[in-house]
Scaffold this active site. Structure first.
Site, mmCIF file in Angstrom:
data_model
loop_
_atom_site.group_PDB
_atom_site.id
_atom_site.type_symbol
_atom_site.label_atom_id
_atom_site.label_comp_id
_atom_site.label_asym_id
_atom_site.label_seq_id
_atom_site.Cartn_x
_atom_site.Cartn_y
_atom_site.Cartn_z
ATOM 1 N N MET A 35 43.243 39.505 50.121
ATOM 2 C CA MET A 35 42.424 39.484 51.338
ATOM 3 C C MET A 35 43.005 40.438 52.377
ATOM 4 O O MET A 35 43.286 40.070 53.504
ATOM 5 C CB MET A 35 42.304 38.059 51.874
ATOM 6 C CG MET A 35 41.077 37.911 52.749
ATOM 7 S SD MET A 35 40.813 36.234 53.266
ATOM 8 C CE MET A 35 39.456 36.476 54.416
ATOM 9 N N GLY B 107 38.429 52.793 53.696
ATOM 10 C CA GLY B 107 38.144 51.824 54.769
ATOM 11 C C GLY B 107 37.617 50.533 54.167
ATOM 12 O O GLY B 107 36.960 50.543 53.118
ATOM 13 N N VAL C 187 40.232 45.489 52.162
ATOM 14 C CA VAL C 187 38.991 45.427 51.371
ATOM 15 C C VAL C 187 38.575 43.974 51.128
ATOM 16 O O VAL C 187 37.414 43.604 51.331
ATOM 17 C CB VAL C 187 39.162 46.188 50.028
ATOM 18 C CG1 VAL C 187 37.855 46.145 49.228
ATOM 19 C CG2 VAL C 187 39.599 47.626 50.267
ATOM 20 N N GLY C 188 39.541 43.140 50.708
ATOM 21 C CA GLY C 188 39.222 41.748 50.373
ATOM 22 C C GLY C 188 38.587 40.997 51.539
ATOM 23 O O GLY C 188 37.629 40.230 51.357
ATOM 24 N N ALA C 189 39.088 41.221 52.749
ATOM 25 C CA ALA C 189 38.541 40.514 53.918
ATOM 26 C C ALA C 189 37.073 40.888 54.123
ATOM 27 O O ALA C 189 36.244 40.040 54.471
ATOM 28 C CB ALA C 189 39.364 40.861 55.164
ATOM 29 N N VAL D 273 36.749 54.924 43.003
ATOM 30 C CA VAL D 273 36.676 56.363 43.253
ATOM 31 C C VAL D 273 35.772 56.645 44.448
ATOM 32 O O VAL D 273 34.590 56.287 44.441
ATOM 33 C CB VAL D 273 36.149 57.141 42.027
ATOM 34 C CG1 VAL D 273 36.184 58.642 42.303
ATOM 35 C CG2 VAL D 273 36.945 56.805 40.775
ATOM 36 N N LYS E 285 42.164 58.984 40.634
ATOM 37 C CA LYS E 285 40.699 59.100 40.708
ATOM 38 C C LYS E 285 40.204 60.233 39.812
ATOM 39 O O LYS E 285 39.155 60.106 39.167
ATOM 40 C CB LYS E 285 40.277 59.320 42.162
ATOM 41 C CG LYS E 285 40.490 58.066 43.019
ATOM 42 C CD LYS E 285 40.463 58.387 44.498
ATOM 43 C CE LYS E 285 40.567 57.147 45.358
ATOM 44 N NZ LYS E 285 40.867 57.424 46.762
ATOM 45 N N GLY F 216 43.171 51.420 57.977
ATOM 46 C CA GLY F 216 42.920 50.784 56.671
ATOM 47 C C GLY F 216 42.548 51.757 55.571
ATOM 48 O O GLY F 216 41.979 51.381 54.554
HETATM 49 N N1 LIG Z 1 41.595 50.519 51.698
HETATM 50 C C1 LIG Z 1 40.774 51.395 51.137
HETATM 51 O O1 LIG Z 1 40.182 52.245 51.821
HETATM 52 C C2 LIG Z 1 40.534 51.376 49.675
HETATM 53 C C3 LIG Z 1 41.295 50.586 48.840
HETATM 54 N N2 LIG Z 1 41.050 50.612 47.492
HETATM 55 C C4 LIG Z 1 41.832 49.773 46.604
HETATM 56 O O2 LIG Z 1 41.557 48.424 46.898
HETATM 57 C C5 LIG Z 1 42.712 47.622 46.642
HETATM 58 C C6 LIG Z 1 43.063 46.852 47.897
HETATM 59 O O3 LIG Z 1 43.282 47.755 48.941
HETATM 60 P P1 LIG Z 1 43.513 47.253 50.443
HETATM 61 O O4 LIG Z 1 42.639 46.107 50.721
HETATM 62 O O5 LIG Z 1 43.425 48.459 51.298
HETATM 63 O O6 LIG Z 1 45.022 46.785 50.345
HETATM 64 P P2 LIG Z 1 45.795 45.761 51.314
HETATM 65 O O7 LIG Z 1 47.227 46.022 51.100
HETATM 66 O O8 LIG Z 1 45.208 45.829 52.681
HETATM 67 O O9 LIG Z 1 45.367 44.351 50.682
HETATM 68 C C7 LIG Z 1 45.913 43.812 49.526
HETATM 69 C C8 LIG Z 1 46.167 42.356 49.818
HETATM 70 O O10 LIG Z 1 46.556 41.724 48.618
HETATM 71 C C9 LIG Z 1 47.619 40.844 48.907
HETATM 72 N N3 LIG Z 1 48.398 40.639 47.678
HETATM 73 C C10 LIG Z 1 49.089 41.578 46.994
HETATM 74 N N4 LIG Z 1 49.652 41.013 45.911
HETATM 75 C C11 LIG Z 1 49.318 39.717 45.931
HETATM 76 C C12 LIG Z 1 49.591 38.603 45.079
HETATM 77 N N5 LIG Z 1 50.332 38.744 43.996
HETATM 78 N N6 LIG Z 1 49.059 37.394 45.381
HETATM 79 C C13 LIG Z 1 48.285 37.254 46.484
HETATM 80 N N7 LIG Z 1 47.983 38.250 47.323
HETATM 81 C C14 LIG Z 1 48.512 39.467 47.051
HETATM 82 C C15 LIG Z 1 48.416 41.513 50.005
HETATM 83 O O11 LIG Z 1 49.176 40.564 50.721
HETATM 84 C C16 LIG Z 1 47.301 42.137 50.833
HETATM 85 O O12 LIG Z 1 46.861 41.275 51.844
HETATM 86 C C17 LIG Z 1 43.799 48.589 46.166
HETATM 87 O O13 LIG Z 1 43.765 48.652 44.758
HETATM 88 C C18 LIG Z 1 43.331 49.930 46.744
HETATM 89 O O14 LIG Z 1 43.804 51.018 46.027
HETATM 90 C C19 LIG Z 1 40.039 51.357 46.940
HETATM 91 C C20 LIG Z 1 39.257 52.148 47.726
HETATM 92 C C21 LIG Z 1 39.461 52.252 49.145
HETATM 93 N N1 LIG Z 2 44.020 55.323 50.106
HETATM 94 C C1 LIG Z 2 42.751 55.678 49.608
HETATM 95 C C2 LIG Z 2 41.790 54.560 49.770
HETATM 96 C C3 LIG Z 2 40.561 54.762 49.003
HETATM 97 O O1 LIG Z 2 40.548 54.968 47.801
HETATM 98 C C4 LIG Z 2 42.232 56.892 50.351
HETATM 99 O O2 LIG Z 2 42.812 57.231 51.388
HETATM 100 O O3 LIG Z 2 41.266 57.495 49.888
HETATM 101 NA NA NA Z 3 32.651 54.920 44.778
#
Ligand SMILES: NC(=O)C1=CN([C@@H]2O[C@H](COP(=O)(O)OP(=O)(O)OC[C@H]3O[C@@H](n4cnc5c(N)ncnc54)[C@H](O)[C@@H]3O)[C@@H](O)[C@H]2O)C=CC1
Ligand SMILES: N[C@@H](CC=O)C(=O)O
Ligand code: NA
Length: 442
Positions: free
Chosen positions: A22, A316, A25-27, A141, A214, A196
């Site tokens: 969460m 984001g 992205v998760g939130a 991607v 990617k 983010g």
């Molecule tokens: N932020 C972005 O713009 C994008 C992110 N992604 C991908 O989405 C995924 C998530 O990215 P974000 O949300 O930005 O990362 P984030 O670091 O903000 O969120 C990940 C969350 O997972 C939790 N977490 C990690 N391991 C855990 C575990 N074992 N048990 C419970 N909670 C755990 C962390 O505490 C954190 O709150 C990653 O794979 C990232 O590469 C993909 C496209 C865009």
């Molecule tokens: N960290 C990545 C998040 C999306 O994939 C980026 O900056 O593009």
């Molecule tokens: Na996409």
């Protein structure tokens, strides 16, 4: 036909969803599932019911029913009432094990995890196929931009020749800020983290690992082959300076971190894949030059479709969650209507061409001693390696001169050897910058 009315007899009326992670992205995924519940139900033909959200810190307030939170993602994934698992944790383990378990247990999986997919799509796709469930990853991607589905489905009848563009929001944000406002590299990176965009470890962004992951995913899909991150040639932006951006502007260019995947024909006439990531000069008139901030753009060239361009927010929380939710709706509909998404396609098994053989163009900035004949000596070194020069710019100094050379296209290996030779020349005091140049046909 109204969506949801053709439901088969015995189809589920609700589908259990587990969200792993969460963060940024998760939130947003949780928010959309909650806020858009009615529309999602109508589109799917069944309600999405949040069974649990895996987090690290159970005590942190998150604006959702605390009873939904768990710090045991493995137990959540195994619950009988979970039909779809959304993995937005990031990293290789535990996501790899959690996704494999989910798939083996007949749950469909939606993930945004490019680092994982660039390494392990093979085993995960096999697990999905064996269990007859879906593994979707549009968000992995270029964030919100639909690019995985167009390549896998819309272009499934065409032959894709090239997929190239800007697929990392963080580095594009940094380079745009440096070029447009003269912002400081470190400040721009910190801001990308706050917004983010950046990975948990931003080294993945700035050193090009994220863009390379990617590129591996795009090349695998586009060319029906299995390409992993290790097959992708990679350079990041950490050595791009404000001086590079200023001198790129003098050539009517800007600098972008590009991911390029293309079919190339080797000396033996056989087709290969080139997959590469590096910062490159592109002309200001090129469509990718105007892509700024965390926006991404991907240009696809296919034999019959011609050139297609996909543009939008590449990073984001909310934009990425949009792509995740599109996949969740697909996976959910498949559960309701007994369908399934496309399987992995690797039948072509094209080999990867080493970077040294790939034709590229170089921009080389060097400091040279201020003496008559130096230019000729340096030009001679390029010629010795079979590299022809397209443009030269000389910028004077007190006792040293900055020389910038842009070459025509030559095998990357010959260009790299030329740079090594320049570094050892007495007339060259330092090679300060080496970038490639793309988006031209010279
Ligand atoms: N932020 C972005 O713009 C994008 C992110 N992604 C991908 O989405 C995924 C998530 O990215 P974000 O949300 O930005 O990362 P984030 O670091 O903000 O969120 C990940 C969350 O997972 C939790 N977490 C990690 N391991 C855990 C575990 N074992 N048990 C419970 N909670 C755990 C962390 O505490 C954190 O709150 C990653 O794979 C990232 O590469 C993909 C496209 C865009
Ligand atoms: N960290 C990545 C998040 C999306 O994939 C980026 O900056 O593009
Ligand atoms: Na996409």
């Amino acid at each position: 036909m109204t969506e949801g009315t053709a439901q088969r007899t015995g189809a589920p009326t609700e589908l259990g969803v587990a969200v792993l992670g969460m963060g940024n992205v998760g939130a947003e995924v949780v928010r959309i599932i909650t806020e858009n519940a009615e529309d999602l139900r109508a589109r799917i033909g069944a309600s999405l019911v949040l069974r649990g959200v895996a987090v690290r810190d159970l005590e942190r307030g998150r604006g959702i029913d605390r009873a939904l939170l768990t710090d045991d993602p493995a137990a959540l994934v195994r619950r009988d009432d979970v039909d779809i698992v959304i993995e937005v944790l990031g990293g290789i383990e535990p996501p790899r094990e959690l996704i494999r378990t989910a798939l083996q247990q007949g749950k469909s999986v939606v993930t945004a995890n490019k680092a994982l997919l660039a390494e392990y799509t093979g085993e995960l796709a096999t697990a999905a196929a064996e269990a007859n469930v879906d593994l979707y990853f549009e968000a992995a991607v270029a964030g919100a931009i639909p690019v995985v589905r167009p390549l896998m489905q819309s272009l499934a009848g065409d032959k894709v020749q090239r997929v190239a563009g800007i697929v990392n929001g963080t580095t594009n944000f940094i380079l745009s800020a440096m070029a447009e406002t003269g912002a400081d590299y470190d400040e721009a990176l910190a801001e990308a983290g706050r917004l983010g965009y950046a990975e948990a470890d931003p080294t993945a962004d700035v050193e090009g690992y994220d863009a390379a992951a990617k590129a591996a995913i795009l090349a695998s899909i586009a060319f029906h082959s299995r390409v992993t991150a290790a097959d992708v040639y990679r350079e990041g932006i950490s050595s791009v300076t404000a001086e590079d951006l200023a001198s790129a502007a003098k050539f009517d260019c800007t600098v972008k971190l590009l991911s390029i995947c293309e079919r190339v024909v080797g000396d033996d006439g056989r087709e290969r894949i080139s997959a590469r990531v590096y910062p490159a000069l592109i002309p200001l008139s090129h469509p990718l030059a105007t892509v700024s901030g965390a926006y991404n753009a991907v240009v696809v060239e296919a034999v019959d479709a011609g050139r297609l361009m996909f543009y939008g927010q590449g990073a984001g929380g909310a934009p990425t969650a949009s792509a995740v939710m599109g996949d969740v709706v697909m996976a959910a509909r498949n559960k309701v209507y007994s369908g399934r998404g496309p399987l992995e396609s690797t039948y072509a098994s094209l080999p990867v061409m080493p970077i040294a053989q790939v034709p590229t163009r170089y921009y080389v900035a060097m400091n040279v001693v201020d003496r008559p004949g130096v230019l000729e000596t340096i030009a001679g070194e390029f010629a010795k390696h079979g590299v022809s020069i397209a443009a030269v710019r000389q910028e004077g100094g007190a006792d040293a001169t900055r020389l910038i050379v842009i070459t025509h296209r030559a095998p990357d290996g010959a260009l790299a050897e030329t740079v090594s030779a320049l570094e050892n020349m007495e007339a060259v005091t330092a090679v300060s910058s080496v970038l490639r140049m793309e988006g031209t046909h010279e």
